[in-house]
Write a protein that holds these residues in place. Structure first.
Motif, short mmCIF file in Angstrom:
data_model
loop_
_atom_site.label_atom_id
_atom_site.label_comp_id
_atom_site.label_asym_id
_atom_site.label_seq_id
_atom_site.Cartn_x
_atom_site.Cartn_y
_atom_site.Cartn_z
N VAL A 38 100.89 31.40 -83.10
CA VAL A 38 99.47 31.19 -82.83
C VAL A 38 99.04 32.19 -81.77
O VAL A 38 99.59 32.20 -80.66
CB VAL A 38 99.18 29.75 -82.35
CG1 VAL A 38 97.69 29.60 -82.04
CG2 VAL A 38 99.62 28.73 -83.39
N LEU A 40 96.67 33.04 -79.07
CA LEU A 40 95.73 32.30 -78.24
C LEU A 40 94.47 33.11 -77.94
O LEU A 40 93.39 32.55 -77.74
CB LEU A 40 96.40 31.90 -76.92
CG LEU A 40 97.62 30.99 -77.02
CD1 LEU A 40 98.15 30.65 -75.64
CD2 LEU A 40 97.31 29.72 -77.80
N GLU A 42 93.04 35.63 -79.92
CA GLU A 42 92.20 35.79 -81.11
C GLU A 42 92.03 34.50 -81.90
O GLU A 42 91.26 34.45 -82.85
CB GLU A 42 92.79 36.87 -82.03
CG GLU A 42 92.95 38.23 -81.38
CD GLU A 42 91.61 38.85 -81.05
OE1 GLU A 42 90.60 38.49 -81.70
OE2 GLU A 42 91.56 39.69 -80.12
N LYS A 43 92.80 33.47 -81.51
CA LYS A 43 92.76 32.16 -82.18
C LYS A 43 93.08 32.32 -83.68
O LYS A 43 92.41 31.76 -84.55
CB LYS A 43 91.41 31.47 -81.98
CG LYS A 43 91.11 31.17 -80.52
CD LYS A 43 89.77 30.50 -80.36
CE LYS A 43 89.49 30.15 -78.91
NZ LYS A 43 89.57 31.30 -77.98
N LYS A 44 94.14 33.07 -83.93
CA LYS A 44 94.63 33.28 -85.29
C LYS A 44 96.06 32.77 -85.40
O LYS A 44 96.75 32.61 -84.41
CB LYS A 44 94.58 34.77 -85.65
CG LYS A 44 93.18 35.36 -85.70
CD LYS A 44 93.24 36.84 -86.06
CE LYS A 44 91.85 37.46 -86.11
NZ LYS A 44 91.90 38.91 -86.46
N LEU A 188 94.52 24.88 -82.06
CA LEU A 188 93.27 25.61 -82.29
C LEU A 188 92.05 24.77 -81.88
O LEU A 188 91.05 25.30 -81.39
CB LEU A 188 93.16 26.02 -83.76
CG LEU A 188 94.19 27.05 -84.24
CD1 LEU A 188 94.05 27.29 -85.74
CD2 LEU A 188 94.04 28.37 -83.48
N LEU A 191 91.71 24.67 -78.06
CA LEU A 191 91.35 25.98 -77.52
C LEU A 191 89.84 26.22 -77.59
O LEU A 191 89.27 26.98 -76.80
CB LEU A 191 92.07 27.09 -78.29
CG LEU A 191 93.58 27.28 -78.01
CD1 LEU A 191 94.15 28.31 -78.97
CD2 LEU A 191 93.82 27.71 -76.57
N ALA A 192 89.20 25.56 -78.55
CA ALA A 192 87.78 25.78 -78.79
C ALA A 192 86.93 24.87 -77.91
O ALA A 192 87.43 24.03 -77.16
CB ALA A 192 87.47 25.53 -80.27
N ASN A 196 88.28 24.05 -74.40
CA ASN A 196 88.64 25.33 -73.77
C ASN A 196 89.93 25.21 -72.93
O ASN A 196 89.99 25.61 -71.77
CB ASN A 196 87.50 25.82 -72.87
CG ASN A 196 86.25 26.15 -73.66
OD1 ASN A 196 86.32 26.74 -74.74
ND2 ASN A 196 85.09 25.74 -73.13
#
Length: 736
Positions: A38, A40, A42-44, A188, A191-192, A196
């Motif tokens: 994962v 962190l 680019e959140k891909k 994910l 993280l959003a 955050n």
């Protein structure tokens, strides 16, 4: 890995046994690894990898088959763990390169897969794990930090965390894939917005155990201590740290326990960095170290400080050098010098700072004990030194063992606080029956008509002392030779002798002082009857003066008159052995004093031999007065034998008729039923088994078993000796 890493590798593992909350508790091997990257920043997410692992033991538990959906055919053709880990490292490195990332941190849903499975298995298989497996983040703890109102981290499940952030459960069927995808979705999400979250709670696994010292005044949390029992006697602190690999032990947190003789008793107290690691250590109860299973129990900080704590400045200075390997030397000649020890170890194993890296263990009066501790700067030098095990220095072979800082503290504390003549510790909890001793001890007097012999060979008997005394033997009082025994009931190297007058005692001390007995010089000192009596009853006599016994002496009751024997089946204290008829020799008739029922010693007691110059060197025989001897000589043979039988019958602590066999090497938790089961088919009754306990109330690892006949005993020894009993090899021997 650093907490600022911008890449996580979500990691999952399953074993051939229990999984979930009991992962790693049954020592089963890894059979499945799943991971996914994962990013962190680019959140891909990267590609998901699922690899089967071939275990060394090709067997899957039913629970594992049900939970993972795997069968033995699925894993039999898989790669072993070392190759799968190499594949993991190569794939992660390749993906990081494509993402233009340089570092990553593992992310797990529980520390069990890292601490309780991967590290222990790699340690047993001697695999070197990549650096990435020495740090990780626990998703549950990160989620608790992100959402504080969700409850304690150890109670969180993936499903409940997904539900809390409004995500649906993943419908994947394959175990491992389902868990990893669920974790990736959860990462994910937090993280959003609006969470955050920043992943920062990085946990580490120590690369190695750090030795060190512990002060008795240091506060120790009770929730961080365990007791490990059943360790091989040659285990070092590094071996114990390896057994608990994956868990972080506090600096100097391994304390090997010693018995009353200063030898390791198969137990250790271990201090962990926090209660979480202590709880994980308890899950390793009955895991194996080699072929032996180790029991793990809770312990207290007070117990740990009793073993590991110290206040000696000498020890503190000796152990002030960090990251040193400690070796214990035992059996050194008392005259050995530091240079002789350095020469013995040789140039291939240089001692740290030369003579400064040697610590000789001494008694309070400065006499050497024959023990020493040695510091080496690296394990290679220590290994070279261990090759000298049982080699000769002077005229003695030297034993070498790996040691610990806690053992240095224990040994120094034990000898510095021990009287010059060893005594047994008072034990009001576990009274030990002993044979009643006839009242041959003299009335306390300040008359200096006694001598003390110090430094006797441990194999020396009464006859050796009489030969050593030479012409002065004629000046010894009847029943005047008293040999002091140690905690094992063996000669301690000291003896007291009553002479007929102070002048005779003075002559002996002058003529025999430092005279040689069996290649050892013996020191001879004049002393008083009072000093001798107090020492024999548990007091101490050293250069600081005389110290009385620590408790009031009990009253002794002896049968009057004693039973007179010419040939008798007599037993040696304190553990009753098989009957041994007295051989008819030139010695005079003997008076036997049978033991009293319920006669216990709740005091510091030093056993001794009350024996005149002409009597045999056996504790249980005492010379009779001349008038009694004449009466015995006049008795018919069958009358004397009847008296012997009556005496044996009157003793409540003598074993039953039959053949007595000693069992050695028993587990500490052995019970009578276990021993009866071991001898199933030999028609033993429960009262035929006597388990021997030490002064702390624990099984000593030995037992006495009475068989109905010598034939049955012979068959048992031949058929059952060296058999395995609850994982330990049992030795059987006849009691002479």
């Amino acid at each position: 890995m650093a907490s600022h890493s911008d890449t996580l590798v979500v990691f999952f593992g399953a074993t051939a046994g229990a999984n979930g909350g009991k992962l790693g508790s049954d020592e089963r091997e890894i059979i499945l690894l799943v991971w996914q990257i994962v990013d962190l920043r680019e959140k891909k997410v990267g590609k998901l990898h699922r690899c089967l692992v071939k275990p060394d033991t090709l067997e899957l538990a039913d629970q594992c088959k049900e939970e993972t959906g795997l069968s033995l055919d699925d894993v039999v053709n898989a790669e072993p763990l070392d190759k799968v880990l190499l594949q993991f490292q190569q794939s992660v490195t390749s993906e990081l390169k494509c993402l233009d990332r340089s570092s990553y941190t593992l992310c797990v849903n529980s520390p069990l897969v890292i601490r309780q499975v991967l590290h222990p298995e790699a340690s047993k298989k001697n695999l070197v794990l990549p650096e990435c497996f020495f740090s990780f983040v626990d998703l549950r703890k990160e989620f608790e930090k992100c959402c504080p109102n969700t409850g304690p981290a150890n109670k969180l499940e993936i499903a409940s965390m997904l539900e809390h952030v409004g995500l649906a459960a993943v419908s994947e069927q394959l175990m491992g894939v389902r868990e990893v995808r669920s974790m990736v979705q959860l990462i994910l999400r937090i993280l959003a917005e609006p969470y955050n979250h920043n992943f920062s709670l990085v946990e580490t696994v120590k690369y190695k155990f750090d030795s060190g010292t512990c002060s008795k005044t240091e506060p120790v949390d009770n929730e961080t201590i365990i007791r490990a029992r059943g360790l091989p006697w040659q285990s070092s602190d590094q071996d114990i740290a390896r057994f608990f690999k994956g868990l972080n032990i506090a600096k100097g947190g391994v304390a090997l326990c010693l018995n009353a003789q200063g030898r390791r008793n198969g137990e250790a107290l271990v201090r962990f960095v926090n209660s979480e690691h202590r709880d994980l250590a308890l899950e390793r109860h009955k895991h194996h170290m080699g072929s032996r299973y180790i029991e793990v129990y809770k312990a207290t900080g007070e117990e740990f400080l009793k073993i590991a704590g110290g206040t000696s400045n000498e020890v503190t200075q000796f152990l002030s050098k960090e990251n040193q390997v400690i070796i214990r030397m035992r059996g050194l000649p008392f005259t050995a010098t530091p240079q002789e020890v350095l020469d013995f170890l040789g140039p291939e194993s240089p001692v740290t700072d030369g003579a400064e890296g040697l610590l000789f263990v001494k008694y309070p009066d400065g006499r050497p004990t024959g023990d020493a501790f040695v510091l080496f700067s690296c394990d290679e030098y220590a290994q070279n030194a261990m090759k000298k095990h049982r080699q000769i220095l002077g005229k003695r072979y030297i034993e070498l063992f790996r040691s610990t800082a806690a053992e240095v503290q224990q040994v120094l504390t034990r000898y510095l606080s021990t009287p010059l003549i060893s005594t047994l510790p008072a034990s009001p909890i576990v009274p030990v029956p002993v044979l009643a001793t006839p009242p041959f001890l003299p009335t306390a007097s300040s008359s200096r008509d006694c001598v003390r012999l110090r430094g006797l060979p441990y194999t020396a008997g009464i006859e050796d002392i009489l030969e050593f005394m030479g012409e002065h033997t004629a000046d010894i009082k009847p029943h005047g030779v008293h040999m002091v025994l140690n905690q094992q009931g063996r000669p301690s190297g000291d003896a007291f002798i009553q002479m007929k007058s102070p002048d005779k005692a003075f002559m002996v001390s002058q003529k025999c002082h430092k005279k040689t007995m069996k290649d050892r010089y013996v020191e001879v000192f004049q002393c008083s009857t009072e000093e001798m009596s107090i020492v024999l009853m548990g007091g101490t006599l050293n250069r600081s003066g005389l110290s009385p016994p620590p408790c009031k002496l009990p009253s002794y009751a002896f049968p009057t008159p004693p039973t007179i024997l010419s040939e008798a089946a007599l037993y040696q204290p304190p553990l009753l052995a098989a009957p041994r008829p007295h051989q008819a020799t030139h010695s005079p008739a003997l008076a036997y004093y049978p033991p009293q029922p319920h006669l216990y010693m709740n005091m510091n007691y030093t056993a001794y031999y009350p024996s005149p110059p002409v009597s045999p060197s056996t504790v249980s025989y005492f010379a009779a007065p001349p008038s009694v001897a004449a009466a015995v000589a006049a008795q018919p043979h069958h009358a004397a034998a009847a008296a012997a039988a009556a005496a044996a019958a009157s003793s409540p602590v003598l074993p039953q008729p039959g053949a007595l066999v000693r069992m050695q090497g028993l587990p500490y938790n052995t019970g009578v039923k276990d021993i009866l089961s071991f001898f199933q088919g030999y028609q033993l009754q429960p009262d035929a088994v006597l388990i021997l306990y030490n002064f702390s109330g624990q099984c000593s690892g030995e037992a006495l078993v009475t068989f109905p006949s010598e034939e049955a005993a012979c068959r048992a020894v031949a058929e059952r000796s060296s058999h395995v009993f609850y994982g330990q090899q049992i030795h059987l021997a006849f009691c002479n």
